[in-house]
Design a protein around this motif. Structure first.
Motif, PDB file in Angstrom:
ATOM      1  N   GLY A  21       0.651  -1.251   0.015  1.00  0.00           N
ATOM      2  CA  GLY A  21       0.028   0.051   0.064  1.00  0.00           C
ATOM      3  C   GLY A  21       0.933   1.132   0.148  1.00  0.00           C
ATOM      4  O   GLY A  21       0.464   2.403  -0.775  1.00  0.00           O
ATOM      5  N   THR A  22       1.824   1.479   0.737  1.00  0.00           N
ATOM      6  CA  THR A  22       2.765   2.430   0.852  1.00  0.00           C
ATOM      7  C   THR A  22       3.621   2.469  -0.432  1.00  0.00           C
ATOM      8  O   THR A  22       3.464   3.706  -0.849  1.00  0.00           O
ATOM      9  CB  THR A  22       3.940   2.130   1.768  1.00  0.00           C
ATOM     10  N   GLN A  25       0.943   4.042  -2.931  1.00  0.00           N
ATOM     11  CA  GLN A  25       0.581   5.575  -2.693  1.00  0.00           C
ATOM     12  C   GLN A  25       1.738   6.333  -3.472  1.00  0.00           C
ATOM     13  O   GLN A  25       1.790   7.515  -3.936  1.00  0.00           O
ATOM     14  CB  GLN A  25       0.643   5.919  -1.266  1.00  0.00           C
ATOM     15  N   LEU A  29      -1.706   6.177  -5.649  1.00  0.00           N
ATOM     16  CA  LEU A  29      -2.796   5.624  -5.181  1.00  0.00           C
ATOM     17  C   LEU A  29      -3.231   6.855  -4.297  1.00  0.00           C
ATOM     18  O   LEU A  29      -2.531   7.085  -3.415  1.00  0.00           O
ATOM     19  CB  LEU A  29      -2.542   4.244  -4.590  1.00  0.00           C
ATOM     20  N   LYS A  30      -4.657   6.976  -4.647  1.00  0.00           N
ATOM     21  CA  LYS A  30      -5.198   8.035  -3.591  1.00  0.00           C
ATOM     22  C   LYS A  30      -6.130   7.602  -2.532  1.00  0.00           C
ATOM     23  O   LYS A  30      -6.380   6.378  -2.710  1.00  0.00           O
ATOM     24  CB  LYS A  30      -6.277   8.965  -4.344  1.00  0.00           C
ATOM     25  N   ALA A  31      -6.376   8.134  -1.440  1.00  0.00           N
ATOM     26  CA  ALA A  31      -7.126   7.458  -0.367  1.00  0.00           C
ATOM     27  C   ALA A  31      -8.731   7.338  -1.264  1.00  0.00           C
ATOM     28  O   ALA A  31      -9.261   8.026  -1.873  1.00  0.00           O
ATOM     29  CB  ALA A  31      -7.314   8.685   0.639  1.00  0.00           C
ATOM     30  N   GLY A  32      -9.229   6.111  -0.720  1.00  0.00           N
ATOM     31  CA  GLY A  32     -10.431   5.891  -0.968  1.00  0.00           C
ATOM     32  C   GLY A  32     -10.271   4.769  -2.379  1.00  0.00           C
ATOM     33  O   GLY A  32     -11.269   4.105  -2.788  1.00  0.00           O
ATOM     34  N   ASP A  33      -9.097   4.711  -3.150  1.00  0.00           N
ATOM     35  CA  ASP A  33      -9.036   3.972  -4.312  1.00  0.00           C
ATOM     36  C   ASP A  33      -8.829   2.391  -3.824  1.00  0.00           C
ATOM     37  O   ASP A  33      -8.365   2.349  -2.811  1.00  0.00           O
ATOM     38  CB  ASP A  33      -7.662   4.432  -5.008  1.00  0.00           C
ATOM     39  N   TYR A  34      -9.138   1.599  -4.795  1.00  0.00           N
ATOM     40  CA  TYR A  34      -9.074   0.143  -4.444  1.00  0.00           C
ATOM     41  C   TYR A  34      -7.739  -0.374  -4.923  1.00  0.00           C
ATOM     42  O   TYR A  34      -7.644  -0.492  -6.183  1.00  0.00           O
ATOM     43  CB  TYR A  34     -10.037  -0.589  -4.851  1.00  0.00           C
ATOM     44  N   LYS A  72     -15.335  -6.192   0.802  1.00  0.00           N
ATOM     45  CA  LYS A  72     -15.071  -4.822   0.175  1.00  0.00           C
ATOM     46  C   LYS A  72     -15.454  -4.854  -1.163  1.00  0.00           C
ATOM     47  O   LYS A  72     -15.637  -3.772  -1.954  1.00  0.00           O
ATOM     48  CB  LYS A  72     -13.523  -4.950   0.310  1.00  0.00           C
TER      49      LYS A  72
END
Length: 76
Positions: A21-22, A25, A29-34, A72
């Motif tokens: 995930g890091t 980002q 990758l933006k907040a809320g993206d899967y 999810k």
């Protein structure tokens, strides 16, 4: 070397990859993206990140499927 040999070799540390995930980002990758959706839409990026971890010395890489579950899934 295969995983069984790595697990039975007590003189060697087994190194896993880092935080997917890091890294995602870092690459936008933006907040809320899967993150799991990128396996289909940007598979080249996922492969690149796995390669970066292997080049850094990881013995084991994990799949980008941490949140891939029925709870999810409704968000896709």
């Amino acid at each position: 070397m295969n995983l069984r040999k790595l697990l039975t070799n007590s003189s060697q540390f087994l190194v896993f990859d880092g935080a997917m995930g890091t890294m995602l980002q870092k690459y936008g990758l933006k907040a809320g993206d899967y993150p799991e959706e990128l396996n289909f839409t940007h598979s080249d990026l996922i492969k690149q990140i796995h390669s970066e971890y292997l080049n850094a010395g990881a013995n084991v890489i994990l799949t980008n499927t941490f949140g891939a579950n029925s709870l999810k899934k409704e968000g896709f």
